[in-house]
Design an enzyme around this catalytic site. Structure first.
Site, PDB file in Angstrom:
ATOM      1  N   SER A 158       0.808  -1.231   0.000  1.00 34.31           N
ATOM      2  CA  SER A 158       0.000   0.000   0.000  1.00 34.31           C
ATOM      3  C   SER A 158       0.835   1.272   0.000  1.00 34.31           C
ATOM      4  O   SER A 158       0.760   2.093   0.925  1.00 34.31           O
ATOM      5  CB  SER A 158      -0.951  -0.024   1.184  1.00 34.31           C
ATOM      6  N   ARG A 173       7.495   6.389  -4.247  1.00 35.14           N
ATOM      7  CA  ARG A 173       8.093   6.962  -3.038  1.00 35.14           C
ATOM      8  C   ARG A 173       7.443   6.311  -1.834  1.00 35.14           C
ATOM      9  O   ARG A 173       6.301   5.851  -1.910  1.00 35.14           O
ATOM     10  CB  ARG A 173       7.910   8.480  -2.969  1.00 35.14           C
ATOM     11  N   ASP A 211      -4.014  -1.331  -1.431  1.00 42.21           N
ATOM     12  CA  ASP A 211      -5.142  -1.632  -0.531  1.00 42.21           C
ATOM     13  C   ASP A 211      -6.467  -1.061  -1.055  1.00 42.21           C
ATOM     14  O   ASP A 211      -7.533  -1.646  -0.857  1.00 42.21           O
ATOM     15  CB  ASP A 211      -4.874  -1.168   0.921  1.00 42.21           C
TER      16      ASP A 211
HETATM   17  C1  BGC Z   1      -0.284   5.184   0.145  1.00 44.39           C
HETATM   18  C2  BGC Z   1      -1.351   4.504  -0.655  1.00 44.39           C
HETATM   19  C3  BGC Z   1      -2.306   3.781   0.273  1.00 44.39           C
HETATM   20  C4  BGC Z   1      -2.801   4.698   1.372  1.00 44.39           C
HETATM   21  C5  BGC Z   1      -3.706   3.992   2.355  1.00 44.39           C
HETATM   22  C6  BGC Z   1      -0.878   6.046   1.245  1.00 44.39           C
HETATM   23  O1  BGC Z   1       0.125   6.570   2.036  1.00 44.39           O
HETATM   24  O2  BGC Z   1       0.516   5.987  -0.695  1.00 44.39           O
HETATM   25  O3  BGC Z   1      -0.782   3.592  -1.565  1.00 44.39           O
HETATM   26  O4  BGC Z   1      -3.376   3.297  -0.470  1.00 44.39           O
HETATM   27  O5  BGC Z   1      -1.715   5.241   2.069  1.00 44.39           O
HETATM   28  O6  BGC Z   1      -3.076   2.924   2.959  1.00 44.39           O
END
Ligand code: BGC
Length: 502
Positions: A158, A173, A211
Site C-alpha cells: 500500500s 516513493r 489496498d
Molecule cells: C499510500 C497509498 C495507500 C494509502 C492507504 C498512502 O500513504 O501511498 O498507496 O493506499 O496510504 O493505505
C-alpha cells in the site's frame, strides 16, 4: 459513576461560557484555521477533478493515477485457494483464502505478525527477509508436513507503485513514515521473490495490489453498486474503475477503449504544489519535518498518522504562545516528543461522555502528566472536533471529485481504515460534506429527497487486503488461462504453476 457530573448532551452550547477571553480568542483562531466551508469544499473538489484528469494525461500531474492492470470487476464466481499478504504500517497480515463455487462466498484463515518499528527505516534486505520469514512461518504452521505446489499470492503493497504489469511494481516513493533506502525507484517484486526463493517458500506472486484496489474489488464481489474503494487510515487514498479510452497516457498501448482498468489514484499527493488546500502553520511544520517534505500534501492534512501530531503541535504552540496562558506552570515535556500522540487519543477525547470532560482530564494526567483547567479542556475538545471534522470534510472532496468526473449520480463507496472505522462522527461528517459538494436536495431526515439514503453512500468495505487481494490474484490467473496477457509480466510461469487451477 459518582462525582463526574452529568453525561454530556449532544450539543455543548454554553459550555464556553466560563472560558477566559484569551482562550476564547485562540479557539476562534483555530476555528478559522481548521474550518473548511462549503464554498471551499466545492473549489477543492473542482481542482481535484482537474488534477485527476491531469494524472491520466500523457504529461502527468501530482496525483499519480496509476493503472493497476486489474481489468474489471469480479463476477462472484471466482474460485481457488490463494495467499494474501498485507504489508501494513503496524502489522503484517498473512491470509489463506478459499473462494468456493458459491457466488460471493469465501473462507479465510489468517495470522498477524508485528511489523517492527526499526524495519521502517532499516535496509531493504531486512524488510524483504522479514516478510519472507513471516510467510514461511505461516505456511509451516498451517501446512505442516504437507508437500505443497506453489501457492498463488496477492501482495497488498500500500504505497505508490507504478505498474507496467500486475505482477511488478516500481515504488514511486515511500509514504506513511516509511524510509527504507534502496527501494524507491525499483521494482519491489524481484527482491521479494529472491527472499522467498532463498528460503524455499513455495509461493508465486501473482498480483501486486494497492489496498484501495483490493477494497474496491472485495466490496464489488458482494455489491454491484460499488464504484470506489477508499482507505481512510494511517494513510489515505482511493481507487476506481476507468475505461482505457479515458486514459491518454495508455493510448500508445492501443487497448480496447471500453476495457475497464482499476486506477489507483494515490490521491494523498493531491495539491503537492499547494494551490488550493487551506494549510495551517501546523500542516507546514508536519510537512517540513517529515521524511518526504513536499509529498502527500492532502494525506498529511487528513490521514490517521498525522491527526495526533497536528493536535500535539497546536497544544505545544499554545503553551509557548505569549498571547494566552495554556498549561501554565506545567511540565509539558511528555508532549514534546514528535508523533507521540496516536489518533485514538483524539477519538477518546471526542468520545468523552461527560459534561465536565472528566475522562479527558484523567487521560491527560495519565498520558502527559498534565492537569488541564476546565477551560483548557474545552479548548482541547474543540480542537479534536476541528481536526476530525476537517479530515472528514477534505476526504469527501476526493470522493466527490471522482463521482463528478465519472458522472456518478448514485454510487456505493467502500471504505476501510482506522480513521473511517474508529474515529467518532467521521462517517456522518463526511456524508454531510458530500451533500454540500454534490448539492443534494434533502428532506427532513437530512437524506436525499424521497430516498431515505444518500445517493452516494460511503460504507464499510469488505476486507480488501485479504479477500480483495485473493480475488485480484484469481482474476489474473483467469486472464492467463484465457490467453489475455496484457499487463502480465510472467504469464508462462503462472501457467506452469497454476495452469490447471480454476
Ligand atoms: C499510500 C497509498 C495507500 C494509502 C492507504 C498512502 O500513504 O501511498 O498507496 O493506499 O496510504 O493505505
Amino acid at each position: 459513576m459518582v462525582g463526574l457530573g452529568p453525561r454530556r448532551q449532544p450539543s455543548r452550547k454554553g459550555s464556553m461560557a466560563d472560558v477566559p477571553h484569551d482562550l476564547k480568542q485562540e479557539i476562534q483562531r483555530l476555528e478559522e484555521l481548521f474550518t473548511v466551508d462549503t464554498a471551499k469544499l466545492k473549489a477543492i473538489t473542482d481542482h481535484f477533478i482537474s488534477e485527476l484528469q491531469k494524472g491520466l494525461s500523457k504529461e502527468g500531474g501530482s496525483i499519480p493515477m496509476n493503472p493497476t492492470w486489474c481489468m474489471g470487476f469480479p463476477t462472484g464466481h471466482e474460485t481457488g485457494t490463494f495467499l494474501a499478504l498485507d504489508m501494513g504500517g503496524t502489522n503484517l497480515r498473512v491470509c489463506e483464502i478459499t473462494l468456493p463455487e458459491e457466488k460471493g462466498e469465501f473462507d479465510i484463515i489468517q495470522s498477524k505478525y508485528r511489523m517492527p518499528e526499526e524495519l521502517k527505516s532499516g535496509t531493504a534486505e531486512e524488510l524483504w527477509g522479514y516478510i519472507a520469514d513471516c510467510l514461511q512461518q505461516f505456511i509451516e504452521y498451517h501446512h505442516e508436513e504437507e508437500k505443497l505446489d506453489k501457492i498463488p499470492l496477492g501482495f497488498t503493497f500500500s504505497y505508490p507503485a507504478s505498474q507496467d504489469y500486475i505482477d511488478h511494481g516500481v515504488l514511486q516513493r515511500w509514504t506513511k513514515g516509511f524510509d527504507i533506502d534502496g527501494v524507491e525507484g525499483h521494482d519491489v517484486v524481484p527482491p521479494f521473490e529472491k527472499a522467498l526463493e532463498e528460503r524455499g517458500v513455495p509461493i508465486k506472486l501473482t498480483a501486486l495490489i494497492n489496498d484501495t484496489t483490493g477494497t474496491l474489488i472485495a466490496s464489488s464481489y458482494t455489491d454491484s453498486e460499488m464504484k470506489i474503494g477508499c482507505i481512510f487510515g494511517t494513510g489515505c487514498n482511493a481507487a476506481y474503475m476507468e475505461t482505457c479510452g479515458n486514459i491518454p497516457k495508455l493510448e500508445h498501448m492501443k487497448l480496447d477503449p471500453n476495457q475497464e482498468i482499476a486506477i489507483n489514484c494515490e490521491w494523498g499527493a493531491f495539491d503537492n504544489e499547494h494551490k488550493i488546500l487551506p494549510r495551517t502553520p501546523y500542516d507546514i511544520i508536519i510537512d517540513k519535518d517529515s521524511p518526504r517534505p513536499g509529498q502527500q500534501a492532502f494525506e498529511k492534512m487528513i490521514a490517521g498518522l498525522y491527526l495526533g501530531e497536528l493536535f500535539r503541535l497546536v497544544l505545544v504552540d499554545l503553551h509557548e504562545s505569549k498571547n494566552v496562558k495554556f498549561f501554565e506552570g506545567q511540565d509539558i515535556s511528555a508532549l514534546q516528543k514528535p508523533y507521540s500522540i496516536d489518533a485514538s487519543v483524539l477519538s477518546d477525547i471526542e468520545n468523552d461522555p461527560y459534561e465536565n470532560l472528566q475522562e479527558t482530564a484523567d487521560n491527560f494526567k495519565k498520558i502527559f502528566n498534565i492537569t488541564p483547567t476546565k477551560p483548557e479542556l474545552e479548548l482541547i475538545r474543540r480542537l479534536t472536533e476541528l481536526i476530525g471534522t476537517r479530515s472528514a470534510r477534505l476526504s469527501a472532496c476526493g470522493v466527490g471529485a471522482i463521482c463528478k468526473k465519472k458522472g456518478y449520480k448514485t454510487a456505493h463507496v467502500g471504505a476501510d481504515g482506522s480513521v473511517f472505522n474508529k474515529y467518532p462522527h467521521f462517517k456522518a461528517r463526511g456524508a454531510q460534506a458530500l451533500k454540500e459538494i454534490l448539492d443534494w436536495e434533502t428532506g427532513r431526515d437530512g437524506k436525499a429527497l424521497g430516498k431515505g439514503h444518500d445517493p452516494v453512500e460511503i460504507m464499510p468495505a469488505e476486507d480488501g487486503s485479504g479477500v480483495g487481494a485473493a480475488l485480484i490474484a484469481a482474476l489474473t490467473l483467469k486472464r492467463v488461462q484465457e490467453g489475455k496477457l496484457m499487463g502480465i509480466r510472467d504469464p508462462e510461469s503462472m501457467l506452469k504453476n497454476f495452469g490447471g487451477q480454476k
